[in-house]
Design a protein around this motif. Structure first.
Motif, PDB file in Angstrom:
ATOM      1  N   GLY A   1       0.800  -1.212   0.000  1.00  0.00           N
ATOM      2  CA  GLY A   1       0.000   0.000   0.000  1.00  0.00           C
ATOM      3  C   GLY A   1       0.837   1.268   0.000  1.00  0.00           C
ATOM      4  N   LEU A   2       0.247   2.330  -0.495  1.00  0.00           N
ATOM      5  CA  LEU A   2       0.859   3.653  -0.434  1.00  0.00           C
ATOM      6  C   LEU A   2      -0.237   4.651  -0.068  1.00  0.00           C
ATOM      7  CD1 LEU A   2       3.211   5.689  -1.030  1.00  0.00           C
ATOM      8  CD2 LEU A   2       2.234   5.874  -3.339  1.00  0.00           C
ATOM      9  N   TYR A   3       0.004   5.431   0.974  1.00  0.00           N
ATOM     10  CA  TYR A   3      -0.969   6.427   1.407  1.00  0.00           C
ATOM     11  C   TYR A   3      -0.366   7.815   1.240  1.00  0.00           C
ATOM     12  CZ  TYR A   3      -3.349   2.378   3.305  1.00  0.00           C
ATOM     13  OH  TYR A   3      -3.972   1.173   3.425  1.00  0.00           O
ATOM     14  N   ALA A   4      -0.852   8.544   0.242  1.00  0.00           N
ATOM     15  CA  ALA A   4      -0.379   9.909  -0.025  1.00  0.00           C
ATOM     16  C   ALA A   4      -1.389  10.588  -0.932  1.00  0.00           C
ATOM     17  CB  ALA A   4       0.997   9.884  -0.690  1.00  0.00           C
TER      18      ALA A   4
ATOM     19  N   GLY B   1      -6.032   9.661  -0.382  1.00  0.00           N
ATOM     20  CA  GLY B   1      -4.715   9.140  -0.050  1.00  0.00           C
ATOM     21  C   GLY B   1      -4.355   7.838  -0.730  1.00  0.00           C
ATOM     22  N   VAL B   2      -5.304   7.213  -1.443  1.00  0.00           N
ATOM     23  CA  VAL B   2      -4.986   5.932  -2.075  1.00  0.00           C
ATOM     24  C   VAL B   2      -5.282   5.952  -3.579  1.00  0.00           C
ATOM     25  CG1 VAL B   2      -5.262   4.566   0.018  1.00  0.00           C
ATOM     26  CG2 VAL B   2      -7.246   4.962  -1.450  1.00  0.00           C
ATOM     27  N   ALA B   3      -5.251   7.104  -4.193  1.00  0.00           N
ATOM     28  CA  ALA B   3      -5.631   7.225  -5.602  1.00  0.00           C
ATOM     29  C   ALA B   3      -4.811   6.328  -6.538  1.00  0.00           C
ATOM     30  CB  ALA B   3      -5.537   8.680  -6.052  1.00  0.00           C
ATOM     31  N   PRO B   4      -3.467   6.322  -6.462  1.00  0.00           N
ATOM     32  CA  PRO B   4      -2.722   5.466  -7.395  1.00  0.00           C
ATOM     33  C   PRO B   4      -3.018   3.988  -7.175  1.00  0.00           C
ATOM     34  CG  PRO B   4      -1.284   7.095  -6.372  1.00  0.00           C
ATOM     35  CD  PRO B   4      -2.565   7.118  -5.612  1.00  0.00           C
ATOM     36  N   TYR B   5      -3.004   3.557  -5.922  1.00  0.00           N
ATOM     37  CA  TYR B   5      -3.286   2.164  -5.576  1.00  0.00           C
ATOM     38  C   TYR B   5      -4.669   1.758  -6.088  1.00  0.00           C
ATOM     39  CZ  TYR B   5      -4.341  -1.811  -2.453  1.00  0.00           C
ATOM     40  OH  TYR B   5      -4.711  -3.031  -1.938  1.00  0.00           O
ATOM     41  N   ALA B   6      -5.680   2.572  -5.783  1.00  0.00           N
ATOM     42  CA  ALA B   6      -7.046   2.252  -6.175  1.00  0.00           C
ATOM     43  C   ALA B   6      -7.217   2.261  -7.690  1.00  0.00           C
ATOM     44  CB  ALA B   6      -8.015   3.233  -5.525  1.00  0.00           C
TER      45      ALA B   6
ATOM     46  N   GLY C   1     -12.325  -5.269   1.705  1.00  0.00           N
ATOM     47  CA  GLY C   1     -12.494  -3.966   2.317  1.00  0.00           C
ATOM     48  C   GLY C   1     -11.400  -3.758   3.348  1.00  0.00           C
ATOM     49  N   SER C   2     -11.771  -3.233   4.497  1.00  0.00           N
ATOM     50  CA  SER C   2     -10.796  -2.974   5.558  1.00  0.00           C
ATOM     51  C   SER C   2     -10.479  -4.281   6.279  1.00  0.00           C
ATOM     52  CB  SER C   2     -11.370  -1.953   6.544  1.00  0.00           C
ATOM     53  OG  SER C   2     -11.745  -0.781   5.859  1.00  0.00           O
ATOM     54  N   ILE C   3      -9.230  -4.705   6.174  1.00  0.00           N
ATOM     55  CA  ILE C   3      -8.797  -5.973   6.757  1.00  0.00           C
ATOM     56  C   ILE C   3      -7.607  -5.712   7.668  1.00  0.00           C
ATOM     57  CG2 ILE C   3      -8.039  -8.329   6.287  1.00  0.00           C
ATOM     58  CD1 ILE C   3     -10.787  -7.720   5.135  1.00  0.00           C
ATOM     59  N   ARG C   4      -7.541  -6.416   8.770  1.00  0.00           N
ATOM     60  CA  ARG C   4      -6.444  -6.245   9.713  1.00  0.00           C
ATOM     61  C   ARG C   4      -5.203  -6.996   9.201  1.00  0.00           C
ATOM     62  NH1 ARG C   4      -8.953  -7.495  13.839  1.00  0.00           N
ATOM     63  NH2 ARG C   4      -9.384  -5.482  14.793  1.00  0.00           N
ATOM     64  N   THR C   5      -4.403  -6.318   8.384  1.00  0.00           N
ATOM     65  CA  THR C   5      -3.153  -6.876   7.879  1.00  0.00           C
ATOM     66  C   THR C   5      -2.051  -5.842   8.049  1.00  0.00           C
ATOM     67  OG1 THR C   5      -3.306  -6.056   5.594  1.00  0.00           O
ATOM     68  CG2 THR C   5      -4.485  -8.111   6.108  1.00  0.00           C
ATOM     69  N   GLU C   6      -0.844  -6.190   7.542  1.00  0.00           N
ATOM     70  CA  GLU C   6       0.290  -5.283   7.616  1.00  0.00           C
ATOM     71  C   GLU C   6       0.357  -4.336   6.425  1.00  0.00           C
ATOM     72  OE1 GLU C   6       3.790  -7.651   7.965  1.00  0.00           O
ATOM     73  OE2 GLU C   6       2.962  -8.905   9.554  1.00  0.00           O
ATOM     74  N   LEU C   7      -0.596  -4.443   5.479  1.00  0.00           N
ATOM     75  CA  LEU C   7      -0.566  -3.606   4.285  1.00  0.00           C
ATOM     76  C   LEU C   7      -0.557  -2.128   4.660  1.00  0.00           C
ATOM     77  CD1 LEU C   7      -0.748  -3.696   1.131  1.00  0.00           C
ATOM     78  CD2 LEU C   7      -3.197  -3.339   1.406  1.00  0.00           C
ATOM     79  N   GLY C   8       0.408  -1.411   4.105  1.00  0.00           N
ATOM     80  CA  GLY C   8       0.500   0.022   4.378  1.00  0.00           C
ATOM     81  C   GLY C   8       0.899   0.351   5.798  1.00  0.00           C
TER      82      GLY C   8
END
Length: 247
Positions: free
Chosen positions: A96-99, A151-156, A186-193
């Motif tokens: 993931g990338l959040y920006a 914040g997730v436009a490129p990823y999405a 959807g929203s999952i409890r992982t290490e992504l991002g």
């Protein structure tokens, strides 16, 4: 025995899918990029429960390495299962990338593109000769392609592209009986991002009809079910596994 290849299977959703497939009696080849120890732990968990699994290194951003990976996979199939082919490919590896859009660099975008769209496109192309007729491709999409989240436009955007690719794979490979579907967590409890902070998790839970975030195994079991013969008439679909996220 049904054999499944799962990229990025050393942790998170990939590891959950590997365990769920093994519990259904499938053999699993899981790939890892930089953490062979975690991958081996997943293999050991599966074998301890009576399943069969192999871990192989793969960088899904390095298209030039795919030919060599195909040969490593071919050797593993022969050694472990006496097979020349496999039955399912799960294009799961990612990050993931959040920006905000205004801050995303070209290098960041290119890196995301290489992993989330270019990699699955060319890895599937490379492995297609080993994918058995009647097989199945599962691409890991995201609910962020349906719900715009700052914040997730490129990823999405790239995950949206992967959904389109999924439909084209179903169309072009259908003459071999190969199905292609996408799973959109959807929203999952992982290490992504970097994982979820308590505050962020509370916010996401509040946007979900079931009032919480999901667990990796809740996605992994859906992937395993989709790969099974029970779902043989599901094709060219994106299935959201999100507990009712923003409805």
């Amino acid at each position: 025995m049904t054999i499944i290849v799962i990229t990025g299977g050393s942790r998170g959703l990939g590891a959950a899918a590997a365990r769920a497939c093994a519990r259904r009696g499938m053999g699993v080849v899981l790939t890892y990029k930089a953490n062979p120890e975690s991958a081996q732990l997943v293999v050991e968990e599966i074998t301890a429960e009576g399943g069969t699994a192999v871990a192989l290194p793969l960088d899904v951003a390095d298209v030039a390495s795919f030919g060599a990976f195909r040969e490593s996979l071919r050797a593993a199939l022969r050694t472990e299962w006496g097979r020349e082919d496999f039955d399912g490919l799960v294009n799961n590896a990612g990050y993931g990338l959040y920006a905000p859009i205004t801050e995303v660099t070209e290098a960041q975008f290119d890196s995301l593109f290489a992993v989330h769209l270019k990699g699955p496109f060319f890895l599937t192309q490379t492995l297609l000769p080993l994918l058995a007729d009647g097989g199945h491709i599962v691409n890991m999409a995201s609910a962020t392609s349906r719900v715009a989240t700052s914040g997730v436009a490129p990823y999405a955007s790239l995950k949206g592209g992967l959904e389109v690719l999924t439909r084209y794979q179903a169309k072009e490979f259908g003459d071999r009986g190969i199905r292609a579907n996408a799973i959109a967590p959807g929203s999952i409890r992982t290490e992504l991002g970097g994982g979820l902070t308590d505050e962020f998790e509370k916010m996401l839970a509040g946007q979900t009809a079931l009032g919480r975030v999901g667990e990796p195994d809740e996605v992994g079991t859906v992937i395993a079910g989709l790969l099974s013969a029970d779902s043989r008439w599901i094709n060219a679909q994106t299935i959201e596994v999100a507990g009712g996220y923003v409805i």
